[in-house]
Design a protein around this motif. Structure first.
Motif, PDB file in Angstrom:
ATOM      1  N   PRO A 110     -37.859 -11.593 -22.530  1.00 54.16           N
ATOM      2  CA  PRO A 110     -39.189 -12.176 -22.732  1.00 54.16           C
ATOM      3  C   PRO A 110     -40.209 -11.568 -21.769  1.00 54.16           C
ATOM      4  O   PRO A 110     -39.904 -11.319 -20.604  1.00 54.16           O
ATOM      5  CB  PRO A 110     -38.991 -13.663 -22.417  1.00 54.16           C
ATOM      6  N   THR A 111     -41.416 -11.342 -22.294  1.00 55.97           N
ATOM      7  CA  THR A 111     -42.459 -10.699 -21.497  1.00 55.97           C
ATOM      8  C   THR A 111     -42.707 -11.468 -20.208  1.00 55.97           C
ATOM      9  O   THR A 111     -42.913 -10.869 -19.146  1.00 55.97           O
ATOM     10  CB  THR A 111     -43.775 -10.643 -22.313  1.00 55.97           C
ATOM     11  N   ARG A 112     -42.683 -12.812 -20.265  1.00 56.12           N
ATOM     12  CA  ARG A 112     -42.998 -13.561 -19.040  1.00 56.12           C
ATOM     13  C   ARG A 112     -41.898 -13.361 -17.988  1.00 56.12           C
ATOM     14  O   ARG A 112     -42.158 -13.393 -16.793  1.00 56.12           O
ATOM     15  CB  ARG A 112     -43.206 -15.035 -19.332  1.00 56.12           C
ATOM     16  N   ILE A 160     -40.210 -10.552 -17.681  1.00 56.99           N
ATOM     17  CA  ILE A 160     -40.446  -9.202 -17.144  1.00 56.99           C
ATOM     18  C   ILE A 160     -41.597  -9.240 -16.149  1.00 56.99           C
ATOM     19  O   ILE A 160     -41.465  -8.827 -14.992  1.00 56.99           O
ATOM     20  CB  ILE A 160     -40.774  -8.204 -18.279  1.00 56.99           C
ATOM     21  N   ASP A 161     -42.748  -9.761 -16.611  1.00 56.41           N
ATOM     22  CA  ASP A 161     -43.937  -9.701 -15.759  1.00 56.41           C
ATOM     23  C   ASP A 161     -43.847 -10.656 -14.568  1.00 56.41           C
ATOM     24  O   ASP A 161     -44.345 -10.359 -13.484  1.00 56.41           O
ATOM     25  CB  ASP A 161     -45.189 -10.022 -16.581  1.00 56.41           C
ATOM     26  N   GLN A 164     -39.677   0.698 -19.819  1.00 52.33           N
ATOM     27  CA  GLN A 164     -39.413   0.808 -21.257  1.00 52.33           C
ATOM     28  C   GLN A 164     -38.094   0.125 -21.619  1.00 52.33           C
ATOM     29  O   GLN A 164     -38.001  -0.589 -22.621  1.00 52.33           O
ATOM     30  CB  GLN A 164     -39.357   2.296 -21.629  1.00 52.33           C
ATOM     31  N   ALA A 223     -38.481  -3.614 -21.798  1.00 50.62           N
ATOM     32  CA  ALA A 223     -39.197  -4.049 -23.007  1.00 50.62           C
ATOM     33  C   ALA A 223     -38.302  -3.947 -24.242  1.00 50.62           C
ATOM     34  O   ALA A 223     -38.373  -4.799 -25.140  1.00 50.62           O
ATOM     35  CB  ALA A 223     -40.452  -3.199 -23.183  1.00 50.62           C
ATOM     36  N   ARG A 248     -40.424  -7.346 -13.005  1.00 54.80           N
ATOM     37  CA  ARG A 248     -41.310  -6.261 -12.578  1.00 54.80           C
ATOM     38  C   ARG A 248     -41.582  -6.324 -11.068  1.00 54.80           C
ATOM     39  O   ARG A 248     -41.352  -5.329 -10.362  1.00 54.80           O
ATOM     40  CB  ARG A 248     -42.612  -6.287 -13.390  1.00 54.80           C
TER      41      ARG A 248
END
Ligand SMILES: Cc1cc2nc3c(=O)[nH]c(=O)nc-3n(C[C@H](O)[C@H](O)[C@H](O)COP(=O)(O)OP(=O)(O)OC[C@H]3O[C@@H](n4cnc5c(N)ncnc54)[C@H](O)[C@@H]3O)c2cc1C
Length: 460
Positions: free
Chosen positions: A190-192, A194-195, A182, A185, A199
């Motif tokens: 940026p999501t990319r 993180i993923d 959390q 996010a 992560r």
């Protein structure tokens, strides 16, 4: 043999790295100390199995050269650490890309300048040359869909890691505390990024695939990653407790002695009855600690499985730690560990060690082999399985709110240490022992004997 009439100033229950390092600090200060260990040998969770010339760790050990306690703990001067190649190798969409191997800017401001320069530079990342930031070697030409996105994304990540590397620990601990997933996010990452990077990296560092860990612990783990190099002890995980045990006065550690109850001035053992002492330090795992001292909290645990394979045709990833950004199988991280530490395999053989987080499926070896085949881009059908080590209660979970400095002094004469009092890492176990030894020495009036060159710092 431990004499029934044996008396010590301090009895330590458990000879994992926490108990052994506390023993070292106490004996160095002239305190008569006995360490009682239930198992046949010291080391606790840091054990290494020897099979046909291979050295197979039970734990998917990832240390960082920046762990302060590796430097501060007396007895570890001779510890040889074998480092992985800088950063990590990320697997995504059938390709591999190095990430997190950013040159460390001298300051976070330097890193920010670098980001701005890159953001405004023409779209030729290979020629971007900014003082203090990665040149072509660490900023490869970026493909669309690569795990880390564009060159600017990578530079931003480098700047963020550089800031973390130099951030004071206390500042990180003052941040709001959320589950790590959390927090990532909500910080606008940026999501990319993180993923594709954070992560899988954090899952590996925290043994927590869902990132339910406290964001403060995640920040500390990233800080350790950014300010040092991932590494393993040469010769296997057991090298670390072995060094600590060897540095103790002969006769300090008594193996095969199980403690069944404790009080402030005595312990009772299954084998030798009651032993009297002036203080007791409980240095077991969290569950045993709570059994011996009802009232201590039992955390949830992250299960971890380590699978060891050998082949005579090593994959070509060198000494890299390989993570799967696609999460396309059970393996969280893997390495040709014999390339990192050649002492772990006999000549002509490669040792591939892979870590699976969570509860494994019954046919975990087959699933791991299939996943490794994709990650390394080679057939694994001829690989030989050497061991599958599953530890259901491997690492105490550190969900928020997580107290990073749980009290180690319960009352005068009764102390507790171990990874469950700090962070669930070797650093945490050693640091909790450092705190406990300091408290005991103060209570026994021997604090002046503590080496003043080793200040007790708030350390990650
Ligand atoms: C699979 C796995 C992967 C891990 N990965 C990492 C990683 O990548 N990085 C990292 O930093 N850390 C990792 N860890 C965590 C790390 O190994 C631990 O944090 C650390 O070893 C804990 O040390 P300790 O001394 O606190 O406890 P322990 O090592 O558990 O030592 C406790 C000792 O107490 C003894 N004992 C228990 N009950 C009694 C009794 N009644 N009487 C006498 N003795 C008793 C036990 O036999 C044991 O020797 C991992 C752990 C596991 C299992």
């Amino acid at each position: 043999m431990l004499e029934p009439a044996y008396q010590a100033d301090v009895v330590i229950v458990g000879a994992g790295v926490a108990g052994l390092s506390a023993a070292h600090r106490l004996t160095s200060a002239g305190v008569r100390t006995a360490v009682l260990e239930a198992a046949p040998c010291p080391g606790g969770r840091m054990s290494t199995e020897k099979v046909d010339g291979f050295r197979l760790d039970r734990i998917g050990q990832l240390l960082s050269t920046s762990y302060p306690e590796l430097r501060l703990t007396p007895g570890l001067d001779a510890l040889a650490l074998r480092t992985f190649a800088p950063g990590v190798l990320l697997h995504s969409d059938g390709r591999r890309q190095r990430a997190g191997a950013f040159a460390k800017p001298r300051s976070a401001r330097g890193a920010l300048h670098a980001v701005r320069a890159l953001a405004s530079a023409p779209r030729t990342p290979r020629t971007a040359s900014v003082r203090g930031m990665p040149g072509p070697a660490t900023l490869p030409r970026v493909r669309a869909g690569a795990p880390l996105g564009t060159a600017v994304d990578q530079a931003r990540l480098g700047a963020a890691l550089a800031r973390l590397a130099t951030a004071p620990v206390e500042r990180l601990l003052a941040r709001p505390e959320l589950p790590a997933a959390q927090a990532l996010a909500e910080r606008g990452v940026p999501t990319r990024t993180i993923d594709g990077f954070l992560r899988p990296l954090l899952a590996a560092l925290l043994c927590d695939p869902e990132l339910t860990t406290s964001s403060r612990c995640a920040d500390l783990a990233l800080r350790a990653f950014a300010s040092g190099r991932l590494c393993v002890p040469e010769g296997g995980a057991e090298a670390l407790p072995e060094l600590l045990a060897q540095a103790l006065p002969p006769g300090t550690v008594h193996t095969g002695v199980r403690v069944t109850s404790i009080a402030t001035t005595s312990v009772t053992t299954a084998e030798h009855g009651e032993l009297r002492c002036r203080a007791v330090l409980l240095a077991t795992d969290a569950r045993t600690a709570a059994e011996l001292l009802p009232g201590l909290r039992v955390p949830d645990f992250h299960p971890v499985t380590v699978v060891h394979h050998t082949t005579d045709e090593p994959p070509t990833t060198g000494a890299s730690l390989l993570l799967d950004a696609d999460r396309g199988g059970p393996v969280a991280h893997t390495a040709v560990i014999s390339q990192v530490d050649p002492t772990r395999a006999p000549a002509g053989r490669a040792l591939v060690s892979s870590t699976v987080l969570g509860t494994p499926s019954p046919d975990i070896d087959t699933a791991v082999r299939m996943h490794l085949s994709r990650l390394y881009g080679t057939s694994t059908t001829r690989w030989e399985t050497l061991a599958v080590h599953h530890t259901p209660e491997a690492v105490p979970a550190m969900r928020p709110p997580h107290d990073l400095r749980r009290p180690v002094r319960l009352l005068a004469g009764l102390y507790v240490c171990g990874d469950h009092r700090d962070t669930s890492t070797i650093q945490g176990a050693l640091h909790s022992a450092h705190r406990a030894a300091a408290a005991i020495l103060t209570d026994l009036g021997a604090a002046g004997s503590l080496n003043r060159a080793e200040p007790l710092k708030a350390a990650a």
